[in-house]
Scaffold this motif. Structure first.
Motif, mmCIF file in Angstrom:
data_model
loop_
_atom_site.group_PDB
_atom_site.id
_atom_site.type_symbol
_atom_site.label_atom_id
_atom_site.label_comp_id
_atom_site.label_asym_id
_atom_site.label_seq_id
_atom_site.Cartn_x
_atom_site.Cartn_y
_atom_site.Cartn_z
ATOM 1 N N ALA A 1 0.930 -1.197 -0.143
ATOM 2 C CA ALA A 1 -0.062 -0.091 0.064
ATOM 3 C C ALA A 1 0.627 1.156 0.062
ATOM 4 O O ALA A 1 0.260 2.302 -0.271
ATOM 5 C CB ALA A 1 -0.910 0.029 1.197
ATOM 6 N N ASP A 2 2.058 1.140 0.317
ATOM 7 C CA ASP A 2 2.986 2.228 0.410
ATOM 8 C C ASP A 2 3.543 2.700 -0.959
ATOM 9 O O ASP A 2 4.211 3.672 -1.319
ATOM 10 C CB ASP A 2 4.182 2.136 1.335
ATOM 11 C CG ASP A 2 3.686 1.729 2.751
ATOM 12 O OD1 ASP A 2 2.920 2.593 3.119
ATOM 13 O OD2 ASP A 2 4.298 0.924 3.448
ATOM 14 N N TYR B 1 -4.125 -4.604 -3.149
ATOM 15 C CA TYR B 1 -3.746 -3.007 -3.382
ATOM 16 C C TYR B 1 -4.839 -2.307 -2.517
ATOM 17 O O TYR B 1 -4.606 -1.412 -1.701
ATOM 18 C CB TYR B 1 -3.267 -2.736 -4.469
ATOM 19 C CG TYR B 1 -2.553 -1.443 -4.686
ATOM 20 C CD1 TYR B 1 -1.383 -0.947 -3.746
ATOM 21 C CD2 TYR B 1 -3.172 -0.345 -5.327
ATOM 22 C CE1 TYR B 1 -0.823 0.044 -3.795
ATOM 23 C CE2 TYR B 1 -2.508 0.866 -5.407
ATOM 24 C CZ TYR B 1 -1.547 0.974 -4.554
ATOM 25 O OH TYR B 1 -0.901 2.448 -4.668
ATOM 26 N N GLY C 1 -4.028 1.308 -0.166
ATOM 27 C CA GLY C 1 -3.107 2.036 -1.009
ATOM 28 C C GLY C 1 -3.818 2.805 -2.107
ATOM 29 O O GLY C 1 -4.963 2.528 -2.413
ATOM 30 N N ASN D 1 5.977 8.351 0.622
ATOM 31 C CA ASN D 1 5.001 7.346 0.931
ATOM 32 C C ASN D 1 4.434 7.559 2.454
ATOM 33 O O ASN D 1 5.243 7.891 3.269
ATOM 34 C CB ASN D 1 5.668 6.094 0.815
ATOM 35 C CG ASN D 1 5.990 5.627 -0.567
ATOM 36 O OD1 ASN D 1 5.341 5.863 -1.557
ATOM 37 N ND2 ASN D 1 6.978 4.836 -0.658
#
Length: 485
Positions: free
Chosen positions: A56-57, A465, A470, A485
Motif C-alpha cells: 500500500a506504500d 492493493y 493504497g 510514501n
C-alpha cells in the motif's frame, strides 16, 4: 452624569465582551478510542514474518506498469463523477464546519432606520401644549449579539462539525482508492477477455482447417460424412464463444467509460494478458497498520468522534444559556445631527435562560445522542474487522489463483502436445478422428480457463492493493520528485 454614562458605554460593552471570552467547561465526555478487535498477529495465508513495508506504500502508477492504464486512471481522476461528488461533499462539510465555528464569535451587524410618529392632543396626559403633533427620528447603529458558550455546547458542535469534515475527506480518499482499483480491474478484465477472444479465434481457425481436411478426405473417398459433420459441429462449438466474448468486451468498455466520465465507446489498451502481467510477490505489511491506513476505518473513527461531541452538545442543553445583546449607535430627529456626540446611544442586555420543563425533550435528545454514539462505536469496530477480512480474502485469492494458474499452464502445455500427437496418430492410422476432436476441445477449454484465471489473479492483486489502503497518492508531474510514501 448622563454624559459620563454615555462616555463609558462603549467601554462597558468591550469589558462585557472580553469577560465572555473566558472559556467555561465543555460538558460531556472527551473522546477516547474505544476497545478495538485485536488484529491478527499475521495475515492469514501470508507465509513468512510480516514486515512493516507494505504494498500500500507503493504509488499506484508503480503497481502495474502499463502506460495505457496510467492514462486511463489519470483521466478517471480528472473526470469521474462519483469522485467529483465526493469532493463536493468535502467542500460542503468544510463550509458546515465554518458555520458551526462562527457561533463562537459575536454576531455584529449594522442597522439604520427612519420613524415618523403622530401624537394625539386628546390623550392623557394631555398633549394640548405641544405645538406640533408629528415627530420623526433617524437611527443608525451597530447591533451585537453573542451567546456565551459557558458550558461548551457550541464548542462541542464545532468539534462535531470538524470531525464530520475530516470524515468526508477520508471518504473522498476512499472514493479515490476505489476508483483507481475499479479502473485497473475493469481494464485488466478487458485484457483478459482479449486473451480469451484471441484463443477462440485461433482455435476456430484450426477447426476450419480440420473441416477442410476432412472434406478433402471425403471427396477422396478415404473418409466418411460422420467425420465431416463432427468437425463442423466442433467448429460451431468454438465459434459460438466469439460473439459472447465480444458482447462482454463491449459491456466492460461501456462500464469503464462511465468510470472515465465519457460516453460509451471503445477503450484503447495495451493488448492481451501475458505472463509479465502476473501478480508479483509483494510485501503486505503489519495487520495493525490497516487501522491507520484504510480511509474507511479513519472515516468511521471521525464519525465516532463527531457522535461523541454531539453527546456533549446534547448534555449542555440541560444547563442555562447566557446571551449578551447590545447596540451602539445614534438617534436624532434631524438627519444632519445624526453623527453628533449628543445623539450617541448604547445598550447592553445580558440574559439568562434555564430550562425547567420541556416535556422530556432534552432528556430524550440526550438519550438519542448516546444511542447514536453506541451505533458509531459498532460501525467503527465493524470497519476494522472488515478491513482484516478484505485483506485476508485478497491474499487467499492471490495465493490460490496463482496455484491454479500454474496447474493450468502445465495442462495447456500437455494438451497442445496431445493435440499434435493425435493428428500424427490419425495420419498413421493408429487413432480415429474422435481423438483429434477430444484433444482440440480439451485444449480450447483449458486455454480459456487459463486466460480467465490469469486475469482473476491480476485483479485479485489490484484488490489486495485496495484492501491494504493504497492508491491514494497523487501522481507527480513529469520531472517532479514523487511524493513520500
Amino acid at each position: 452624569m448622563a454624559r459620563t454614562a454615555l462616555t463609558h458605554g462603549p467601554r462597558l460593552v468591550a469589558v462585557a465582551l472580553v469577560a465572555a471570552l473566558v472559556p467555561g467547561c465543555a460538558v460531556g465526555p472527551n473522546y477516547s478510542r474505544p476497545e478495538m478487535p485485536a488484529p491478527p498477529p499475521a495475515h492469514r495465508f501470508f507465509e513468512g514474518e510480516a514486515q512493516a513495508e507494505s504494498l500500500a506504500d507503493v504509488p499506484w502508477w508503480e503497481v502495474i506498469k502499463d502506460p495505457q492504464l496510467h492514462a486511463l486512471i489519470r483521466e478517471a481522476i480528472a473526470s469521474n463523477l462519483d469522485l467529483r461528488t465526493a469532493t463536493a461533499r468535502v467542500a460542503e462539510a468544510r463550509a458546515q464546519y465554518g458555520i458551526a465555528r462562527s457561533f463562537l464569535f459575536p454576531q455584529v451587524g449594522i442597522s439604520g432606520g427612519y420613524t415618523a410618529e403622530q401624537v394625539s392632543r386628546l390623550s392623557e396626559p394631555s398633549q394640548g401644549t405641544v405645538t406640533g403633533k408629528t415627530y420623526q427620528n433617524y437611527t443608525a447603529g451597530i447591533p451585537i449579539s453573542w451567546e456565551i458558550d459557558l458550558f461548551g455546547r457550541i464548542r462541542r458542535e464545532k468539534e462535531s462539525a470538524f470531525a464530520a469534515y475530516l470524515a468526508t475527506e477520508e471518504g473522498r480518499r476512499a472514493a479515490l482508492i476505489t476508483l483507481v482499483a475499479d479502473v485497473a480491474s475493469t481494464y485488466l478484465f478487458l485484457r483478459e477477455l482479449d486473451l480469451q477472444l484471441e484463443v477462440a479465434r485461433r482455435t476456430v481457425q484450426t477447426n476450419e482447417e480440420t473441416v477442410v481436411y476432412y472434406k478433402n478426405r471425403l471427396q477422396g473417398g478415404v473418409s466418411n460424412r460422420l467425420e465431416v459433420d463432427r468437425a463442423v459441429g466442433n467448429r460451431a462449438r468454438t465459434a459460438v464463444v466469439i460473439p459472447d466474448l465480444e458482447r462482454q468486451i463491449a459491456v466492460a468498455e461501456h462500464a469503464l467509460c462511465l468510470l472515465l466520465g465519457r460516453p460509451p465507446g471503445p477503450i484503447v489498451r495495451a493488448g492481451v494478458l501475458t505472463d509479465a502481467d502476473v501478480a508479483p510477490q509483494v510485501p503486505v505489511g503489519l495487520p495493525a497498520a490497516l487501522l491507520e491506513r484504510r480511509p474507511d476505518v479513519l472515516a468511521a473513527e471521525q464519525l465516532l468522534i463527531a457522535s461523541n461531541a454531539n453527546v456533549g452538545a446534547a448534555k449542555a442543553l440541560f444547563f442555562p444559556t447566557i446571551s449578551l445583546t447590545g447596540i451602539l449607535g445614534t438617534i436624532s430627529g434631524d438627519f444632519s445631527n445624526l453623527l453628533k456626540a449628543e445623539s450617541n446611544i448604547w445598550q447592553v442586555s445580558p440574559s439568562l435562560f434555564a430550562p425547567l420543563f420541556q416535556g422530556g425533550r432534552i432528556r430524550r435528545n440526550y438519550d438519542a445522542a448516546k444511542a447514536r454514539f453506541e451505533g458509531s462505536v459498532a460501525q467503527y469496530q465493524k470497519a476494522a474487522l472488515n478491513s482484516y477480512r478484505e485483506v485476508a480474502n485478497a491474499l487467499v485469492s492471490v495465493k490460490k489463483l496463482g496455484e491454479s494458474r500454474l496447474e493450468l499452464e502445465h495442462g495447456v502445455v500437455a494438451l497442445k502436445d496431445a493435440a499434435e500427437l493425435s493428428r500424427s496418430r490419425y495420419d498413421t492410422g493408429l487413432a480415429n478422428y474422435l481423438e483429434i476432436l477430444n484433444a482440440d476441445q480439451q485444449l480450447f477449454d483449458q486455454e480459456l480457463q487459463l486466460a480467465q484465471v490469469r486475469g482473476e489473479e491480476v485483479r485479485a492483486f489490484v484488490e489486495l492493493y485496495r484492501a491494504l489502503g493504497g492508491g491514494w497518492q497523487p501522481e507527480p508531474t513529469p520531472g517532479a520528485t514523487p511524493p513520500p510514501n
